[in-house]
Write an enzyme that holds these catalytic residues in place. Sequence first.
Site, PDB file in Angstrom:
ATOM      1  N   CYS A   1     -50.734  21.335  41.046  1.00  0.00           N
ATOM      2  CA  CYS A   1     -51.654  22.207  41.757  1.00  0.00           C
ATOM      3  C   CYS A   1     -52.570  22.824  40.701  1.00  0.00           C
ATOM      4  CB  CYS A   1     -50.888  23.279  42.516  1.00  0.00           C
ATOM      5  SG  CYS A   1     -51.858  23.978  43.844  1.00  0.00           S
TER       6      CYS A   1
ATOM      7  N   CYS B   1     -54.473  20.991  47.104  1.00  0.00           N
ATOM      8  CA  CYS B   1     -55.377  21.918  46.427  1.00  0.00           C
ATOM      9  C   CYS B   1     -56.611  21.229  45.868  1.00  0.00           C
ATOM     10  CB  CYS B   1     -54.627  22.647  45.317  1.00  0.00           C
ATOM     11  SG  CYS B   1     -53.728  21.544  44.227  1.00  0.00           S
TER      12      CYS B   1
ATOM     13  N   CYS C   1     -54.507  13.561  39.964  1.00  0.00           N
ATOM     14  CA  CYS C   1     -53.741  13.105  38.812  1.00  0.00           C
ATOM     15  C   CYS C   1     -54.385  11.828  38.286  1.00  0.00           C
ATOM     16  CB  CYS C   1     -52.312  12.744  39.218  1.00  0.00           C
ATOM     17  SG  CYS C   1     -51.323  14.118  39.731  1.00  0.00           S
TER      18      CYS C   1
END
Length: 137
Positions: free
Chosen positions: A11, A85, A89
């Site tokens: 996050c 959020c 990645c």
Amino acid sequence: MPEKPSVLFVCVHNAGRSQMAAAWLTHLAGDRVEVRSAGSNPGDAVNPAAVEAMAEVGIDISAETPKILTVDAVKESDVCITMGCGDTCPVFPGKRYLDWKLVDPAGQGVAAVRPIRDEIKVMVEGLIKEIAPETSK
């Protein structure tokens, strides 16, 4: 999935949802899963309302600190879970990527964080059944 799967919760600030998810997974799966959490822009401290909400269920995250998301953390994880959020990645072949849509607890009191905490618990329980079910001996 390897014998001991690893999960990375991501996050942006690594101060609320990802910290609660990591704590739930550690608490519920014990040493059956390797757990990490990180954020692309870590906050200064874990959200006090998240700390209080987790303490209410007997899980102490007061000593946790937000950590920076690294490429190595992603490489070393079998499952990478973003927390709704908008964080992303790095993508590597063979990894599993999930996005859990969760309300942001930032700036909210403990009463608003409790339902988020409880929703995360349910999601973590489902994840455990999938990647690290208890085996009877």
